[in-house]
Each structure stands twice: as C-alpha cells, then as structure tokens.
Design a protein around this motif. Sequence first.
Motif, PDB file in Angstrom:
ATOM      1  N   LEU C 180      40.171  44.622  42.897  1.00  0.00           N
ATOM      2  CA  LEU C 180      41.604  44.324  42.809  1.00  0.00           C
ATOM      3  C   LEU C 180      42.059  43.724  44.130  1.00  0.00           C
ATOM      4  N   ASP C 181      42.535  42.479  44.067  1.00  0.00           N
ATOM      5  CA  ASP C 181      42.973  41.809  45.284  1.00  0.00           C
ATOM      6  C   ASP C 181      44.490  41.974  45.417  1.00  0.00           C
ATOM      7  N   GLU C 182      44.905  42.846  46.323  1.00  0.00           N
ATOM      8  CA  GLU C 182      46.320  43.144  46.559  1.00  0.00           C
ATOM      9  C   GLU C 182      47.080  43.417  45.264  1.00  0.00           C
ATOM     10  N   PRO C 183      46.740  44.501  44.567  1.00  0.00           N
ATOM     11  CA  PRO C 183      47.343  44.766  43.252  1.00  0.00           C
ATOM     12  C   PRO C 183      48.855  44.985  43.301  1.00  0.00           C
ATOM     13  N   VAL C 184      49.421  45.370  44.456  1.00  0.00           N
ATOM     14  CA  VAL C 184      50.866  45.643  44.445  1.00  0.00           C
ATOM     15  C   VAL C 184      51.640  44.710  45.372  1.00  0.00           C
ATOM     16  N   ALA C 185      50.982  43.669  45.884  1.00  0.00           N
ATOM     17  CA  ALA C 185      51.692  42.767  46.793  1.00  0.00           C
ATOM     18  C   ALA C 185      52.938  42.222  46.110  1.00  0.00           C
ATOM     19  N   GLY C 186      54.049  42.242  46.821  1.00  0.00           N
ATOM     20  CA  GLY C 186      55.271  41.661  46.296  1.00  0.00           C
ATOM     21  C   GLY C 186      55.989  42.517  45.275  1.00  0.00           C
ATOM     22  N   MET C 187      55.531  43.737  45.056  1.00  0.00           N
ATOM     23  CA  MET C 187      56.197  44.594  44.063  1.00  0.00           C
ATOM     24  C   MET C 187      57.215  45.502  44.739  1.00  0.00           C
ATOM     25  N   ASN C 188      58.205  45.910  43.948  1.00  0.00           N
ATOM     26  CA  ASN C 188      59.133  46.893  44.490  1.00  0.00           C
ATOM     27  C   ASN C 188      58.520  48.283  44.364  1.00  0.00           C
ATOM     28  N   ARG C 189      59.224  49.260  44.879  1.00  0.00           N
ATOM     29  CA  ARG C 189      58.658  50.607  44.950  1.00  0.00           C
ATOM     30  C   ARG C 189      58.258  51.146  43.568  1.00  0.00           C
ATOM     31  N   GLU C 190      59.167  50.899  42.618  1.00  0.00           N
ATOM     32  CA  GLU C 190      58.939  51.444  41.279  1.00  0.00           C
ATOM     33  C   GLU C 190      57.706  50.814  40.639  1.00  0.00           C
ATOM     34  N   GLU C 191      57.631  49.498  40.772  1.00  0.00           N
ATOM     35  CA  GLU C 191      56.474  48.803  40.208  1.00  0.00           C
ATOM     36  C   GLU C 191      55.194  49.260  40.898  1.00  0.00           C
ATOM     37  N   THR C 192      55.297  49.459  42.213  1.00  0.00           N
ATOM     38  CA  THR C 192      54.119  49.900  42.962  1.00  0.00           C
ATOM     39  C   THR C 192      53.646  51.261  42.457  1.00  0.00           C
ATOM     40  N   GLU C 193      54.601  52.143  42.224  1.00  0.00           N
ATOM     41  CA  GLU C 193      54.215  53.473  41.754  1.00  0.00           C
ATOM     42  C   GLU C 193      53.564  53.412  40.381  1.00  0.00           C
TER      43      GLU C 193
END
Lengths: 390, 347, 273, 293
Positions: C180-193
């Motif tokens: 996984l190459d930066e799976p949460v880059a650019g996401m907000n907190r909720e999306e990251t969680e």
Amino acid sequence: MNITRRAGMAALAGATALTMVGAPLAAQDDSIVVGGSLPLTGVFAFAGIAIEKGMSDYFEIANEEGGIDGRQIEFVYEDTGYEVNQSVAVFNQLTSQNDIDMYYGDSTGFAKTIAPELQRRGDMIMGGASFASELNDPEEFPYIFIPGPDYIQQVGILLEYIADENPGASIALVNSDTEFGRDPIETTKERASELGLEVVEEIITPPGAADVSTEVLRLRRSRPDYIIFHGYVLSPIPEFVSQIRELGLDTQFMGTFWSMDSSLWQSVGEAADGFLGVMPYRYYYDEEEAPMLDRIREMRPEYQATGYMQGFFSAMLMTEAARRAVANGAELNGDTLKSALSSIEEFDTGGIIGVPVSVKGNAVPFGRVYEFNAESGQMEPVSDWIELED
Amino acid sequence: MIIGTAKESYPADEALLTTAPQRVWMTIFVIALIAAPFVLSNYWLYLACLAMINVISATGLNVLTGYTGQVSLGQAAFMAVGAYTVAYLERSLGTPFLLNILAGGVIAAAIGLVVGLPSLRVKGLYLAIATIAASFILHFVFVNWTAVTNGNSGATLAPATVFGIELATYDRLYWLIMPFAVLLVWGAANLFRTRIGRAFIAIRDRDISAEVLGIPLLRYKLMSFAIASFYAGIAGGLWAYLFRVVTPESFPFLTSIFLLAAIIVGGMGTILGGILGAVFMTLTPELLRVVVDLASVFVPDAATLLSPVRTIVFGALIVGFLILEPRGLTEIVDRIRRFFRLWPFRT
Amino acid sequence: MSKGPARLDVQGVTLTFGGVRALNDASFTAEAGSITAVIGPNGAGKTSVFNCITGFYRPTAGRIVLDGEDITKVRPPARAARGLARSFQNIALFHGMTVLDNIKLGRHAYMKTNLLQAFFYAGPAKREEEALRREVEERIIDFLEIDHIRNKSVSVLSYGLQKRVELARALAMQPRVLLLDEPVAGMNREETEDMARFILDVKEEWGTTIVMVEHDMGLVMDISDHVTVLNFGEVIASGTPKTVQNDPRVAEAYLGSGDPQALVKRIEREMAS
Amino acid sequence: MSEWLFFLEVTLAGLGSGALLALTALAYVLIYKATRVVNLAVGEMLMLGAYLFFAFAAGWGLSAWIAIPLAIIGGGLVGGIVERGLIRPMLGESAISVFMVTVGLGSVIVGLVELVWGTDPRALPAFIDTSPLFLGEAYVSRKIAVAFVTAAIVIGLFLILFRFWRGGVALRATATDQAAAYSCGINVPGVYSAAWVIGGATAAGAGLLLGAIGGISPVMGVFGLSALVVVIVGGLDSVLGALIGGLALGMIQSWTSTYVGGEYTNVVTFGIMIFALMLRPYGLFGTHEIERL
C-alpha cells in the motif's frame, strides 16, 4: 450548441424518412430509358460534366426527330464523384426506380464491378468513359461496349503513325502506376517491335508524383525520338515537356484520348506546342464537312471539350443499337441490344468521326493523330483517319 | 418510468440487456432486421449491406482504438487483405464461401499481428503512423503480387452459392452479410463482459498500472490488433462478395479515415457507437445528395458542389465531434434516453 | 486458490538513476501475515523500494525474495501472478470503468477465459465471470462498504472512496503480499480512521502480509507490527513501532535533532488532531 | 554520358527534392516541439499555401514577388486560426484525440480547396527562370536548385534562431517543460500560437516551391506523408533531424525511382519508416521521452 446539433440530427432523420418513403417511381410509359453513373464532381468532373452535356444533347436531337420508332429516349443519371462505391449506389438507385435499357458507367473499376450484375440481369447494355482494353472482350463482357478504340488500340494508332512518319524511331513509354496507366504497356512493346520501332525507356510514375526531375534525367540519357504518355489527364506531362525542352532535346511528345482536350493544354502555354495525340472523334472546331458538328455548334456556341464528343458519340451508338433492335421487332434486352450494336457497320456519324465506322469486338477502333498548336490554342489533324485491322 | 435497476441475481445483472425497455427495443430491432429484405427497395438493400459491412469493420476498429487506445489508420488495408483472400480462394480453389470469408478474417488477423508488432516498441502516435506505413506497403503488395491479386486490373469473382443458389442480388446477399454483422457485434459485446475486454480498457486508460495488475501489455495489444484485423478481414471478404471485384483502389487510405471517423462520430469505446457511427457515415453521402438535390432549386450548380461538400462534412464531423461531443452519437442517444426515463417527473 | 500470506525479503537493494543513488543497500523483511511500514522523510526512497518490489524498477544490486523465491528478474505481470498486489500513491484506477470493473480487473491474472470463450460468452467464461461477480460482491464490496457505488464511474468518486476502491482492487488480486503506497495520504481524520480499520480487518480476515509506505506517523505507529525507517536511500532503523520511535537516528532524520521525546510528542499530536 | 555523371545528376535531383522534404518536415517539427501535436494536416496546409499563391498571382494578377509573401503570411494565418479554433479547445485531451482532429482538418482543407478552385490540376504562374543549370557537366533543373537553396537558407535560419534568439529559446523551454516555462514568465499560449503560425507559414512556403515544380492539385498534400516519414526517422522534435532526414530521403527516393522503378518509391519510403520505428522509435536525433508512472 446542443440544441442546434439535436435539430440537425432531427433534420437528417427526417430527410432519411423522406427519401425512404417518397422515392418517386419515374413514369413508365413506353419510353426508352438510358441511365448513367456520371462523375459530375471529383477528379474526373471536367470530363463528366462534358459527357453529360454531350449525351443529353444527342438524345434531345434524337427525340426531336421522333425518337426511336416514336418512342422517346429518357436520360436519368446521378453524380458519383468518380468513386466506384458511389457509382454502384447510383446504379442500384436508378435501376430500382426505372426500367433501364442502356447505361453509361464512369470508370473501369465500375464497369468491372457491375459486369457480373449486368450479366445476371441481362436487360441492358452499357458503355462508358473507360477505354480499358480488358473490357474489349465480348466473351468476358458480353453487355459492355467501348465508344471508341481501347487503350491498346489508341497507342497502336500512335505507333502506326510513328512507323509511317519516322521508320525505326526510338520510343519511351511513360505510364502512371495505376490500372489506367499500365493498361497498354505489354502489348505496346510487342506491337512496337513488329513495326520496327525500338522501346528505349519505360518509366512508371507513382500516382500523384509532382517532381519528375529524376525521370527527366533518365529520358535525357536514353534520348528517345518519341515519348508516349499514358495514364494521365494532364499533370505531370507539362512538367516533363518543359524540362525536356529546356534541355534542348528534339523529342516528340504524345498522349492518349483523355489527355487530348485543347482547353487543358491552352493553360499550359508555349510548352504545349507540338504535343501529339490520338483522338477518336472530331474536335468542336474542326472545319471539315460534318453536319452533326454544325448541329452541335448551333446548340452550343462555345467550345465543347473532348468529353462532350465522347458522350455524344456514346449516345449515338446507344440510339442506333436501340433503333436496330426495335426495327428487328425484338424485345429490348441485353442480348438483342448487343447484337444490334455489333451489327453496326459502315455507320455514318454525321462527321463526328471522319469515316464511316464499324463496331469490332466491343470497341470502335478508329482514330486520328492531332497536334496542339499553341498559337491558335487548337488541336490540328496531322494524319488521316486510321482504322486498326485485327 | 424506471428508477432503480434492482436485480434478483448477479447473473441477471451480468446479462447484456438489463432493462425491460432495452429488451423491447432489441425485439423491435431484430424484427426490423428480418423484415428489411421484404420491404426495402434494391437501392436501400444495397445501402444496408454496405452499412453492415462498415459496422463490422468499425466495430473491429473500435475494439482496437476505442477500447484498447491504439489508433490504427490501416483498417482499410486489412479489409483489402480479407477481400483478396476471398477472391483468391474463390477463383483458384473454389472453396465454399463460409470458409473463404473465415480465411479472410484469419489471414488479415495474422497480418494484423505483424503490423501490431511495433507496439512492442512504440505506442500512441508512433503506432498510428506505423499503421499508415503498413497500409501503403500492403497497397504495393496488392499492385505487384499479380499471381495472387491480379495486379492493377484486380480480381473478379463468382457469387457465393448456397445449395446451388447464387447469392448475387442484394436481397440474398443481405442474408449472407446480416448474420455475420449480428454475430460479430454480439461477440464484441461479449468480449467486454470478460477479463479480456477489461484488460483492453485498462491498457487504454493506464497501461503501466495495467501491467502491475498482471496484464501482459504486448500480448493484449497484439490480441486487440488481431481482433481488429479479423473483423476487417471478414468485412473485406463480405465486401468482395458484394462487389465481386477487388482492385488495389477498392480500399483507399481514405477508407481507413472513414472508419476512424465512424467510431469517433458514433462514440469510441462503446459497441453501440461502432454501429451508430458506421450507419451514420454510410448514409451521410446519400443524405447529402438529397440535401444537394433540394438545394439545386435555389443554387443551379449545386450538384457540382456535392463532392467537395462531402469531403468537408466528413472532416468537419471528425473535428466537431472530437471537440464538442467526444463521446459521440452514443452520448446523444443516452441523453435522449435519460430524458424519457425520468419523464414526466423531470425535464 | 490463494496460498496464504507470504514472507517478503528485500535484500541489499541498491538503485541508481544516472549518478544519483535512490537506494543504497536497503534490506528489510516483512513477515508473513504482519503489517510492515516503511517510513522516512520525503525523498528517502520509499516509493523506489515499492517500485523495485513490484518490478517497475530493476535494482542495480540486491535481491527481492518472495517466500524464498528470488523474483528480482521476474516481469511485473508474473509478479502479480505470484500474489504481489499494490496500490498507488497517486491513485491508479481506470477512469473509463465502473467501480465494479475496476475491482474485477484485480483478478485478471488468475482467470482463464480465452478469446474464443469470451467471444461467445460460452460456458467456462460465463461461469468464471459469475463466480467472480459473486465473490467480489460478497467478500470485497460488502467488506469495504462500497455497495452503493459499485456501478458508478470511478472518476466521479471522492478521493477517500477512490483509495478504498483501489484497496478493493488489490484485494481482488488475492494478494499474498499487499503493498500500500500512502493509503491515507490526503484523507481527513475520519477517512483515515476508516482506512486504518479496513487495513487491520484485511490482516485479520484475509491474513495477508501488508507492506505500506506512509507519512502519517499516527497511523503507522497505531497499526504496524514492524517499522523500517529509510533516509537518503539507506535503512537507518528497523523494529517495532516503539523501538523505532525511541531511536535517536529517526528523530534526527525527521526533526533534525536527536531527541526521541520530541518525535514521540509530535506523533501523539498527530494522532490527536 | 558516363554512369558516374548520371549518378551525380540523379543524386543532385534527389538533394533538391530532399530539401523540400526537409522544409515540410520543419513544419511538423516546429508544431510538435512547442505543442506536442503531430499535425497530419501539414500536407494539406502546404497544398492550401500553394493555392493561396495561385489565387494571388493568377487570380488577382499580382506580381510573384508580392504574391509569395502574401501566400506565406496567409499560411501563417491559417496556422494561427487552426491553433486557436481547433487545437486550443483540445488542450489537456489525449495526444491521440488531437492527432485525429488534424486528420479531420486535412479532409476539411481538401474539400474547401476543391470547392473554391475545383479538382483539376493547375500550373502555377512561372516565377522561376527555366533555363537549365549546369554544375560542371551535371545538369540540374533550375527550379530544383532554387528550391534547394531556399530550403537550405530557411532551415539554416531556424537552426540559428533556435540557438540564439529569445523567442527560439522560449519555444525550446516550452517544449522541455511547460510548467517550468510558465513559472519563468514565458507566455506559453503565445508560444503555442507562434509555433503554429510559423509552422503554417513554413508549410505554405514549401507548398509554393513544390507547386512551382510540379503544378498544384488538391491531392498534392500526399507529399506531407513523405515528410512525415522524414520526421519519424529524424526525430519529431529535431530541426537537424528534419534537415538530414529530408536530404537523405530525397536521395534515396531519387535512386530508387531511377535504378529500381518509380513504383517502388513509396514502398521503400515507408519501409524505411517502419525500420526506423523498430530500431529507434524516437528518431535518430529525437529526444527519448521518459515515461512516468
């Protein structure tokens, strides 16, 4: 934009519906119908437009004189743009709407494409703008005729002229790399050696070639007495002529029917002076006794191109064939029309051709050599009418 | 009015036709296809045959260009290969027409593979240009390999025969061409329900990531080339039976552009686009003829303008659709459909 | 079909572009069934490592070993067939297709339909496609909670959803190792969680080995079993999240000072925000 | 006449037509370098340029020395209009789509020319003296010699401009990296327009030289395809490649048509292109573009 595009689509759809429903069937009385796929546009338009005039004029004359045994001749045609697919489409359209007895086709490709269909239908004969030698075979193409000498015969007429004027002369052949251009090459070489002429150079130019300087270098090296161009209408003949003239060679240049229109050569100017070629018909301005030419000049006071004469003569042959078939009491179909056509012998064309002509095979192998005079802008005859023996 | 498209089972959702109106339309279309030879005149039957041949070839090109993203300007040359194959087999061996047509497709596909080989090294524009070169080289072969092609004078052939019946008239040829068109279009639609079709689209959209997903680029590009040429070969073979003469001028370079224009106008990357585009482009010259006939009432020389106008319209359709409606007629049809779907609740 | 999670070894990989050394003798191991994170400041060579593993770059020296097999010279498609799946830093979905088709593409290398079967949509092709559809629906779409968008074109989706579709596609590849190459880059907190939860679920339910490159230290420290730190193309630290956090060389690389406490504070701040 | 002298003459004739190929290829290169568009309509723009000259010189009866600059300016205008009207709206679309727009454009130009001037081939009013020219013993057609000298001067000029003139530098910068060029204050849309204007003017110039040699017709745009072969072999973004490739192809075509036969020139030309594509897809002098993930 969207709105206009949709409106356009609707219009197109409407037009389709209109033509599908409303294709009007022409009134089928007892008239004799001649159909035509004519190149009124595209690369061959200059000839097509003239052919259309020539044919229409002759039919008008024939109809004025009472038609064929009282039956009027009706001429229906459409533009093809000189594309085989279009020619076929036009043929299908016209034949599905009219009961056609004779047809005029605009190209060799079309003639060969439609030949099997003609044979299947067996209800008409066809002439046309193609002088392809291959078509001059009654076995293979029973319902087709060529309103003049085929290309091999045309070059043959030139060779006879050369052999007569300058025995043992050397010749170069310049042909375009097309079916049209390659048509007479092989037979020409045989015929030339029979007549004691030497073919010293053969050049084939790719279609659309503009720069001919390397070809000119080859011709300069072989120094032929005559160069016969075939497979071109005009370009690139003038460029050959002017470059070779520049080099001071005293070669004679020759062409075949479709490159013999004087109005084409007038635009070339001085370099065109002395260009020779074979012509199966008289020119509009020929001064020799010819009642039919007088009639044409009466109808059309301005110069008419070679295509006009070709169309006029084609119409004349068709009318004569139909007249003879009707006189025989036969029903008009491919076989009766063709045998009537083949029976034409010592036929007086009213001066369109200078001697009485006969149909031999599928062709009419008569012609004459003319020379262009740049000063008068006209082609002048330099030989008698030549009839080719078999 | 249809709002949702809930399905009871996945197989039902995977079917080609998923909604009731689609099935209704398809039924009407099939009836029209079968009824056509009984109601249309000779002229319209001829156009129908020609249009269906173009549909086959355009659909093949659509697989290659619309779905796989490899532009080819050589589709006409492959049609010629198919046509010459049929002509040769018919003339020299007298084999049955179905075999001839199939052989036309197979040989065109084989040559397509060779022409597709540069896609090993080059892509995009360079490949398009390589296909131009290939079509000129093939043209040379057609002119000079006289033993097979009969050179410039071209090859004429006998009509196809079934149980001694000659398929020489358009109402009979229709029954030869129509099943091929239906089968090949249906087959192309099927391709895009499977992994092979998806791989093509993936290569078009992003070839490098496609490779990471385990899609061997070269093999699939070549496969796409082979399919496009196969379709062209079949179309060319049918063309040979329709016109019964094949010459080097039968399939000019312009035909390749015509087919490209057909898929652009119809809509690249949709099966419907290939059909709509090919039919539209086949009928356009006829429609223009009607328009010019109408105009000749006002403009006396209108007929002589037809050919240039046709050329202009032809180019303008390509340019216009690419700039204004890149998804082609299909998108216009979709808009109309969406409009009626929600009607009368939204307009 | 799937042979279970695999172990991935990166052994002494060196990668040079012209004169520039992107990676220098980098080594680490991702144990089967674990989550390994590769972290490091910008330009440390994280994505280069990924590109070497997936075969997009050919390392100048060193080996990539998958379950004991040296795959350094294996072409990318064949690597995919061996169970190596990846997602991309700048999303590499196919915009001309629906979510469903994008996911199905993941399975490409495992499917057998040939051209002739595809043309007629004949028995085997039909069965294979329908089985795939069922599996994608039941195991992936439901699992990642993306049923509402399955027939949408990916081009209309939000960034977070696109990332999720990409994960779905990688899962469809039946990965033994998931990169996984930066799976949460650019996401907000909720999306990251959400994403963190999905990654952990994947590990739990699918038992896949996961290797990820990530900037979000909070996420890394939260879910990784093992962390490898790169700086200027070299591995400067390796171990559990805890040991790495407290390594002064890591703090040096990230903050320019060798104080591990400052780094831990920063990570906590990021996790809280 | 000795074989060697003949060979020399054939080669010189080839160099002459090669110079025209190079000049046409330059139009491709200019447009590609700045805008990354392979403009398949270069041949048709060339043809239109020749017809503009025809209209000014034969139609309006202007002297050739006024008609020539007018035709060239006209060609430039056409290039500018095409860029503004057709190419700019396609900004950001795939290179393939833009390429196909130029395919359509070619068809439109052919149709327009046929509509206005008809389909018959025509001769251009003579503006080059026709007396033959001899280099030592070797004969050279004067038109060909003039074409060669003109093309050589124009290409030389471009090579110098690219290196030293600000506009040339801007064009090169745009070609290398659009974003960077923007940030350096280069007017990128301006460069785009300029490239198309200059490209169109170059094509028109090549067209009237070609027309002077072989006459004009709506199908003369086919010449553009030969020039396309030149840029593929020489490199789509290399002025030097256009020059060397053009001269080389001119000689090869000339030798082929003399020693093998005119019908073989096309197949040899396109054979060379396929060969070049397989060996060096980016041309002998072109830049190898790096693929990015």
